[in-house]
Design an enzyme around this catalytic site. Structure first.
Site, PDB file in Angstrom:
ATOM      1  N   GLN A  24      -6.432  11.208   6.015  1.00 11.86           N
ATOM      2  CA  GLN A  24      -7.516  10.234   5.945  1.00 11.86           C
ATOM      3  C   GLN A  24      -7.015   9.012   5.199  1.00 11.86           C
ATOM      4  O   GLN A  24      -6.771   9.066   3.990  1.00 11.86           O
ATOM      5  CB  GLN A  24      -8.733  10.823   5.220  1.00 11.86           C
ATOM      6  CG  GLN A  24      -9.876   9.848   5.036  1.00 11.86           C
ATOM      7  CD  GLN A  24     -10.531   9.487   6.359  1.00 11.86           C
ATOM      8  OE1 GLN A  24     -11.145  10.322   7.026  1.00 11.86           O
ATOM      9  NE2 GLN A  24     -10.404   8.224   6.756  1.00 11.86           N
ATOM     10  N   GLY A  25      -6.812   7.915   5.908  1.00 11.67           N
ATOM     11  CA  GLY A  25      -6.322   6.695   5.290  1.00 11.67           C
ATOM     12  C   GLY A  25      -7.418   5.666   5.134  1.00 11.67           C
ATOM     13  O   GLY A  25      -8.571   5.889   5.515  1.00 11.67           O
ATOM     14  N   ALA A  26      -7.062   4.507   4.577  1.00  9.34           N
ATOM     15  CA  ALA A  26      -8.040   3.446   4.363  1.00  9.34           C
ATOM     16  C   ALA A  26      -8.422   2.763   5.672  1.00  9.34           C
ATOM     17  O   ALA A  26      -9.555   2.305   5.838  1.00  9.34           O
ATOM     18  CB  ALA A  26      -7.475   2.422   3.387  1.00  9.34           C
ATOM     19  N   GLU A  27      -7.470   2.699   6.618  1.00  6.80           N
ATOM     20  CA  GLU A  27      -7.711   1.988   7.868  1.00  6.80           C
ATOM     21  C   GLU A  27      -7.949   2.907   9.058  1.00  6.80           C
ATOM     22  O   GLU A  27      -8.543   2.489  10.047  1.00  6.80           O
ATOM     23  CB  GLU A  27      -6.519   1.067   8.181  1.00  6.80           C
ATOM     24  CG  GLU A  27      -6.301  -0.034   7.167  1.00  6.80           C
ATOM     25  CD  GLU A  27      -7.470  -1.005   7.081  1.00  6.80           C
ATOM     26  OE1 GLU A  27      -8.078  -1.289   8.139  1.00  6.80           O
ATOM     27  OE2 GLU A  27      -7.770  -1.463   5.973  1.00  6.80           O
ATOM     28  N   ALA A  28      -7.440   4.140   8.970  1.00  6.96           N
ATOM     29  CA  ALA A  28      -7.557   5.036  10.125  1.00  6.96           C
ATOM     30  C   ALA A  28      -7.533   6.489   9.686  1.00  6.96           C
ATOM     31  O   ALA A  28      -7.007   6.826   8.616  1.00  6.96           O
ATOM     32  CB  ALA A  28      -6.429   4.769  11.118  1.00  6.96           C
ATOM     33  N   LYS A  43      -5.254   8.907  16.522  1.00  6.03           N
ATOM     34  CA  LYS A  43      -5.484   7.913  15.475  1.00  6.03           C
ATOM     35  C   LYS A  43      -6.741   7.130  15.798  1.00  6.03           C
ATOM     36  O   LYS A  43      -6.837   6.499  16.848  1.00  6.03           O
ATOM     37  CB  LYS A  43      -4.289   6.954  15.370  1.00  6.03           C
ATOM     38  CG  LYS A  43      -4.433   5.907  14.268  1.00  6.03           C
ATOM     39  CD  LYS A  43      -3.147   5.082  14.129  1.00  6.03           C
ATOM     40  CE  LYS A  43      -3.238   4.113  12.973  1.00  6.03           C
ATOM     41  NZ  LYS A  43      -1.961   3.356  12.785  1.00  6.03           N
ATOM     42  N   ASP A 141       4.986  -2.971   7.297  1.00  2.00           N
ATOM     43  CA  ASP A 141       4.863  -1.924   6.272  1.00  2.00           C
ATOM     44  C   ASP A 141       6.101  -1.023   6.318  1.00  2.00           C
ATOM     45  O   ASP A 141       5.994   0.187   6.485  1.00  2.00           O
ATOM     46  CB  ASP A 141       3.594  -1.106   6.503  1.00  2.00           C
ATOM     47  CG  ASP A 141       3.268  -0.171   5.337  1.00  2.00           C
ATOM     48  OD1 ASP A 141       3.752  -0.428   4.208  1.00  2.00           O
ATOM     49  OD2 ASP A 141       2.544   0.818   5.557  1.00  2.00           O
TER      50      ASP A 141
END
Length: 232
Positions: A24-28, A43, A141
């Site tokens: 679980q990321g900040a964007e996806a 994703k 990144d």
């Protein structure tokens, strides 16, 4: 439509099975799933409630399509990246190949011994980044978590992943910043980073179409970075 609804639609068609949360990321949000018999990464870009709904949809869709296009472009440039299986712009879903036997670069480098192995992998990284930049792709990144090393039939293969922040540019500044981000990531995660970075830059200078100008700009970016560090 949320993640569950999107899953259900494809599962009803027997397209996606065995969905498991990976990260679980900040964007996806990332899931591992079986997609038509293939191990895949699902994703899905996260809805940002603080943005106006229509603006959020446009931003997420644009970034999703940019990532998918970049992955396809990388494969044309013979850069190893996950294969794209499925794109749903409306639901901001990207399904791609899961590199199940890949080892994150920082873990791989800290597990090997010997300057010869280090030098070999550093050359692989330098070649991959030079190919990206020669193709006008900025990763955005370049950290040691976004390279995967795969040992396959006595071959060491290097994959680049996570192009969620990628964009196209031919400027020396953007390419130098891309290199600087990678350099800083290596220096903070790798024991023998100086030697690794030296070999990486040496290979990049041999493979890049505009190495001299980019590396001159890299030195300027380094100086800016040092000043920011001193200021705090």
């Amino acid at each position: 439509m949320d993640d569950v609804d999107a899953f259900c639609q494809l599962m009803e068609k027997n397209v996606v099975r065995d969905v498991t949360l990976l990260h679980q990321g900040a964007e996806a949000t990332l899931y591992i799933a079986d997609f038509l018999g293939r191990s895949a990464i699902w994703k899905q870009r996260i809805v940002k409630k603080y943005r106006h709904e229509s603006l959020d949809q446009r931003i997420r869709t644009r970034r999703l399509l940019q990532e998918a296009r970049t992955l396809l472009r990388c494969r044309k440039l013979q850069i190893r990246v996950p294969a794209v299986y499925f794109v749903d712009p409306e639901e901001c879903v990207l399904i791609m190949q899961y590199i199940s036997d890949g080892i994150v670069l920082k873990n791989y480098l800290n597990s090997i011994h010997g300057s010869q192995e280090m030098s070999f992998v550093a050359s692989k990284v330098g070649q991959a980044v030079a190919k990206l930049h020669n193709g006008s792709i900025i990763h955005g990144d370049l950290t040691t978590s976004n390279f995967l090393v795969v040992e396959n039939n006595n071959r060491t293969l290097l994959y680049l992943i996570d192009f969620g922040l990628s964009f196209y540019s031919n400027t020396e500044e953007d390419k130098a910043v891309d290199l600087y981000v990678l350099e800083r990531a290596l220096l903070t995660t790798l024991k023998d980073a100086a030697l690794f970075v030296e070999k990486l830059i040496e290979t990049y200078s041999q493979e890049s179409n505009d190495a001299c100008a980019i590396l001159r700009r890299l030195e300027q970016v380094r100086k800016r970075g040092r000043k920011l560090t001193m200021v705090g």
